[in-house]
Write a protein that holds these residues in place. Structure first.
Motif, PDB file in Angstrom:
ATOM      1  N   THR A   1       0.949  -1.195  -0.033  1.00 16.58           N
ATOM      2  CA  THR A   1      -0.076   0.016   0.098  1.00 16.58           C
ATOM      3  C   THR A   1       0.718   1.201   0.183  1.00 16.58           C
ATOM      4  OG1 THR A   1      -1.787  -1.105   1.020  1.00 16.58           O
ATOM      5  CG2 THR A   1      -1.579   1.272   1.517  1.00 16.58           C
ATOM      6  N   ILE A   2       0.599   2.353  -0.632  1.00 15.97           N
ATOM      7  CA  ILE A   2       1.332   3.658  -0.839  1.00 15.97           C
ATOM      8  C   ILE A   2       0.730   4.629   0.129  1.00 15.97           C
ATOM      9  CG2 ILE A   2       2.066   5.529  -2.203  1.00 15.97           C
ATOM     10  CD1 ILE A   2       1.663   3.274  -4.756  1.00 15.97           C
ATOM     11  N   LEU A   3       1.564   5.040   1.001  1.00 17.04           N
ATOM     12  CA  LEU A   3       1.189   6.071   2.162  1.00 17.04           C
ATOM     13  C   LEU A   3       1.791   7.276   1.550  1.00 17.04           C
ATOM     14  CD1 LEU A   3       0.705   3.314   3.631  1.00 17.04           C
ATOM     15  CD2 LEU A   3       1.428   4.733   5.623  1.00 17.04           C
ATOM     16  N   THR A   4       1.058   8.422   1.447  1.00 16.41           N
ATOM     17  CA  THR A   4       1.521   9.780   0.774  1.00 16.41           C
ATOM     18  C   THR A   4       1.651  10.764   2.142  1.00 16.41           C
ATOM     19  OG1 THR A   4      -0.509  10.405  -0.029  1.00 16.41           O
ATOM     20  CG2 THR A   4       0.944   9.262  -1.280  1.00 16.41           C
ATOM     21  N   PRO A   5       2.321  10.586   3.130  1.00 16.69           N
ATOM     22  CA  PRO A   5       2.473  11.975   3.960  1.00 16.69           C
ATOM     23  C   PRO A   5       3.196  13.019   3.778  1.00 16.69           C
ATOM     24  CG  PRO A   5       3.859  10.075   4.852  1.00 16.69           C
ATOM     25  CD  PRO A   5       3.279   9.595   3.525  1.00 16.69           C
ATOM     26  N   HIS A   6       2.730  14.333   4.030  1.00 18.22           N
ATOM     27  CA  HIS A   6       3.487  15.503   4.192  1.00 18.22           C
ATOM     28  C   HIS A   6       4.307  15.363   5.299  1.00 18.22           C
ATOM     29  CE1 HIS A   6       0.592  17.588   6.904  1.00 18.22           C
ATOM     30  NE2 HIS A   6      -0.145  17.738   6.003  1.00 18.22           N
ATOM     31  N   PRO A   7       5.304  16.263   5.667  1.00 15.32           N
ATOM     32  CA  PRO A   7       6.146  15.984   6.939  1.00 15.32           C
ATOM     33  C   PRO A   7       5.283  15.991   8.239  1.00 15.32           C
ATOM     34  CG  PRO A   7       7.078  17.798   5.412  1.00 15.32           C
ATOM     35  CD  PRO A   7       5.700  17.471   4.792  1.00 15.32           C
ATOM     36  N   LYS A   8       4.228  16.872   8.451  1.00 18.83           N
ATOM     37  CA  LYS A   8       3.631  16.908   9.601  1.00 18.83           C
ATOM     38  C   LYS A   8       2.927  15.410   9.762  1.00 18.83           C
ATOM     39  CE  LYS A   8       2.505  18.879  13.364  1.00 18.83           C
ATOM     40  NZ  LYS A   8       3.446  19.345  14.232  1.00 18.83           N
ATOM     41  N   GLU A   9       2.318  15.041   8.570  1.00 16.94           N
ATOM     42  CA  GLU A   9       1.428  13.408   8.752  1.00 16.94           C
ATOM     43  C   GLU A   9       2.538  12.465   9.040  1.00 16.94           C
ATOM     44  OE1 GLU A   9      -2.058  14.792   5.484  1.00 16.94           O
ATOM     45  OE2 GLU A   9      -0.134  14.160   4.758  1.00 16.94           O
ATOM     46  N   LEU A  10       3.710  12.796   8.489  1.00 20.16           N
ATOM     47  CA  LEU A  10       4.895  11.619   8.621  1.00 20.16           C
ATOM     48  C   LEU A  10       5.126  11.683  10.149  1.00 20.16           C
ATOM     49  CD1 LEU A  10       6.844   9.754   7.310  1.00 20.16           C
ATOM     50  CD2 LEU A  10       8.581  11.575   7.269  1.00 20.16           C
ATOM     51  N   GLU A  11       5.235  12.878  10.866  1.00 20.74           N
ATOM     52  CA  GLU A  11       5.748  12.967  12.145  1.00 20.74           C
ATOM     53  C   GLU A  11       4.160  12.338  13.057  1.00 20.74           C
ATOM     54  OE1 GLU A  11       6.880  16.955  13.992  1.00 20.74           O
ATOM     55  OE2 GLU A  11       5.320  16.330  15.360  1.00 20.74           O
ATOM     56  N   ARG A  12       3.316  12.678  12.391  1.00 19.87           N
ATOM     57  CA  ARG A  12       2.050  11.843  13.399  1.00 19.87           C
ATOM     58  C   ARG A  12       2.367  10.288  13.224  1.00 19.87           C
ATOM     59  NH1 ARG A  12      -1.628  16.092  10.265  1.00 19.87           N
ATOM     60  NH2 ARG A  12      -1.590  17.630  11.699  1.00 19.87           N
ATOM     61  N   LEU A  13       2.867   9.903  12.105  1.00 18.27           N
ATOM     62  CA  LEU A  13       3.105   8.348  11.897  1.00 18.27           C
ATOM     63  C   LEU A  13       3.939   7.547  12.658  1.00 18.27           C
ATOM     64  CD1 LEU A  13       2.251   8.077   7.974  1.00 18.27           C
ATOM     65  CD2 LEU A  13       0.654   7.028   9.755  1.00 18.27           C
ATOM     66  N   ILE A  14       5.014   8.345  12.474  1.00 20.95           N
ATOM     67  CA  ILE A  14       6.332   7.861  12.987  1.00 20.95           C
ATOM     68  C   ILE A  14       7.090   8.358  14.209  1.00 20.95           C
ATOM     69  CG2 ILE A  14       7.322   6.874  10.620  1.00 20.95           C
ATOM     70  CD1 ILE A  14       9.411   9.359  10.793  1.00 20.95           C
ATOM     71  N   GLY A  15       6.497   9.624  14.686  1.00 21.24           N
ATOM     72  CA  GLY A  15       6.773  10.332  15.731  1.00 21.24           C
ATOM     73  C   GLY A  15       7.868  11.230  15.532  1.00 21.24           C
ATOM     74  N   LYS A  16       8.294  12.210  16.375  1.00 19.75           N
ATOM     75  CA  LYS A  16       9.362  13.050  16.116  1.00 19.75           C
ATOM     76  C   LYS A  16      10.452  12.493  15.826  1.00 19.75           C
ATOM     77  CE  LYS A  16       7.560  16.994  18.764  1.00 19.75           C
ATOM     78  NZ  LYS A  16       6.768  17.729  17.959  1.00 19.75           N
ATOM     79  N   TRP A  17      11.492  13.139  15.000  1.00 25.98           N
ATOM     80  CA  TRP A  17      12.870  13.015  14.862  1.00 25.98           C
ATOM     81  C   TRP A  17      13.725  13.914  15.192  1.00 25.98           C
ATOM     82  CZ3 TRP A  17       8.973  13.112  10.974  1.00 25.98           C
ATOM     83  CH2 TRP A  17       8.891  14.174  10.118  1.00 25.98           C
ATOM     84  N   ASN A  18      15.085  13.875  15.291  1.00 23.03           N
ATOM     85  CA  ASN A  18      16.086  14.614  15.809  1.00 23.03           C
ATOM     86  C   ASN A  18      16.900  15.192  14.711  1.00 23.03           C
ATOM     87  OD1 ASN A  18      15.060  15.034  18.527  1.00 23.03           O
ATOM     88  ND2 ASN A  18      16.022  13.020  18.868  1.00 23.03           N
ATOM     89  N   SER A  19      16.869  14.319  13.875  1.00 21.20           N
ATOM     90  CA  SER A  19      17.994  14.656  12.466  1.00 21.20           C
ATOM     91  C   SER A  19      17.214  14.219  11.312  1.00 21.20           C
ATOM     92  CB  SER A  19      19.228  14.124  12.644  1.00 21.20           C
ATOM     93  OG  SER A  19      19.202  12.742  12.679  1.00 21.20           O
ATOM     94  N   GLU A  20      17.785  14.703   9.965  1.00 21.01           N
ATOM     95  CA  GLU A  20      17.134  13.908   8.755  1.00 21.01           C
ATOM     96  C   GLU A  20      17.612  12.614   8.654  1.00 21.01           C
ATOM     97  OE1 GLU A  20      15.715  15.371   5.733  1.00 21.01           O
ATOM     98  OE2 GLU A  20      15.043  16.656   7.467  1.00 21.01           O
ATOM     99  N   SER A  21      18.917  12.172   9.263  1.00 20.25           N
ATOM    100  CA  SER A  21      19.188  10.786   9.079  1.00 20.25           C
ATOM    101  C   SER A  21      18.283   9.852   9.952  1.00 20.25           C
ATOM    102  CB  SER A  21      20.639  10.588   9.445  1.00 20.25           C
ATOM    103  OG  SER A  21      20.778  10.229  10.577  1.00 20.25           O
ATOM    104  N   GLU A  22      17.814  10.493  11.330  1.00 19.80           N
ATOM    105  CA  GLU A  22      16.795   9.717  12.088  1.00 19.80           C
ATOM    106  C   GLU A  22      15.575   9.568  11.253  1.00 19.80           C
ATOM    107  OE1 GLU A  22      14.995   9.558  16.516  1.00 19.80           O
ATOM    108  OE2 GLU A  22      15.990  11.312  15.945  1.00 19.80           O
ATOM    109  N   LYS A  23      15.144  10.583  10.531  1.00 21.56           N
ATOM    110  CA  LYS A  23      13.693  10.821   9.955  1.00 21.56           C
ATOM    111  C   LYS A  23      13.767   9.642   8.795  1.00 21.56           C
ATOM    112  CE  LYS A  23      12.934  13.734   6.717  1.00 21.56           C
ATOM    113  NZ  LYS A  23      12.244  14.885   6.082  1.00 21.56           N
TER     114      LYS A  23
END
Ligand code: NPW
Ligand code: ADP
Ligand code: MG
Length: 282
Positions: A152-174
């Motif tokens: 299945t294809i999920l298409t989150p913008h950055p805020k939706e991504l944060e809701r899905l995976i939680g906050k990140w502290n760096s680009e590499s962590e994202k």
């Protein structure tokens, strides 16, 4: 993380399947868009129109009753099925089994819509695109992702991504967290942004088209329509996701010299889809 693979024209030409001269609407795929609520029927219109204009043969849009006339008048080519409720979706029932479904733009997060989404995910077996409020609802119920078809294809913008995976502290962590998420749920994540990345398990792809003209309301709703259309036409999710983001960005690159950044709207994306497909023949 390995450096991402670039999604270039050369890559897309390997994926693109030109329309067969003997094609008819029945061979080009039937897509369903489930979208809209009172005040956000525009999201359903934009997703449906971009779906139709990306090559699929038939489009049916499922909307709450308040969207019925709006849809029928703005896009006569699209068929509509309405929920029994007026302002938001409460019970998704389709009179057909389509080749692909895109769900989420503008549906809101009403409790009735949450229940309808759960019931839909529990029974659906058709290739799927999840966007916007479908993602927002799922981010509060992550176990529902165990119900969706593989890839299945999920298409989150950055805020939706944060809701899905939680906050990140760096680009590499994202990226690490998104890769882990894609592996855990066996889904493809289109990380929308500038640029857009596609995460398919531990493979990362970077789109090479698009510009800041796309920073406009409804831009993501049109991407949902394009991706759903490509899935309905039989492109595998791993190819549909790359082809879809490439085409979506290409509309903005082609339109920019004519519209400038400021006057470009989501409807411009739809208007330039034809030129984007033609560009593949050049
Ligand atoms: N015509 C219609 O019917 C339309 C209907 N629509 C529908 O409306 C619903 C709500 O969708 P939505 O995306 O506006 O709300 P929501 O998820 O709260 O996100 C906003 C938050 O995310 C952030 N953010 C966003 N992008 C970002 C980025 N690139 N980079 C960084 N941050 C970014 C942003 O951050 P900010 O910078 O504002 O703090 C803000 O916090 C949805 O169903 C959609 O389909 C819309 O499509 C519009 C046209
Ligand atoms: N500055 C930018 N450069 C390239 N693409 C962008 C830029 N800003 C937004 N986009 C693209 O526009 C789309 C916005 O999607 P989304 O935030 O879901 O919009 P909406 O919900 O209003 O439809 C994404 O595909 C994103 O990659
Ligand atoms: Mg969106």
């Amino acid at each position: 993380m390995k450096s991402p693979y670039l999604i270039t024209k050369e890559e897309i030409l390997k994926i693109y399947k030109p329309v067969n001269p003997h094609a008819h609407k029945g061979t080009q795929g039937h897509a369903v868009i489930i979208a809209g609520s009172y005040g956000k029927v525009g999201a359903a219109v934009l997703a449906s129109k971009s779906c139709l204009k990306s090559g699929c043969g038939l489009v049916t849009t499922f909307i709450p009753k308040c969207g019925y006339q709006i849809l029928q008048i703005s896009i006569p080519e699209v068929m509509t099925v309405t929920d029994e409720n007026t302002n938001f979706i409460t019970n998704i029932h389709l009179p057909l089994i389509p080749q692909a479904i895109g769900i989420g733009p503008g549906i809101g997060k009403e409790l009735g819509t949450q229940k309808a989404l759960f019931e839909f995910l529990r029974t659906n077996k058709v290739p799927l695109v999840l966007d916007a409020d479908a993602l927002n609802i799922i981010s509060e119920n992550l176990s529902w992702l165990e119900l969706v078809p593989e890839n299945t294809i999920l298409t989150p913008h950055p805020k939706e991504l944060e809701r899905l995976i939680g906050k990140w502290n760096s680009e590499s962590e994202k990226f690490q967290k998104t890769i882990a998420f894609s592996e855990k749920y066996k889904v493809i994540v289109v990380m929308k942004g500038a640029p857009t990345f596609i995460i398919n398990r531990n493979s990362v792809y970077e789109n090479t088209t698009g510009n800041a003209a796309l920073a406009t309301a409804g831009s993501g709703d049109t991407l949902t329509g394009i991706l759903t259309s490509l899935l309905a036409q039989g492109y595998e999710p791993k190819y549909a996701s790359k082809f879809g983001v490439y085409l979506h960005g290409l509309t903005a690159d082609l339109a920019l010299p004519k519209t400038g950044y400021e006057s470009f709207t989501a409807s411009t994306i739809i208007k330039y889809l034809g030129k984007a497909f033609l560009e593949l023949d050049n």
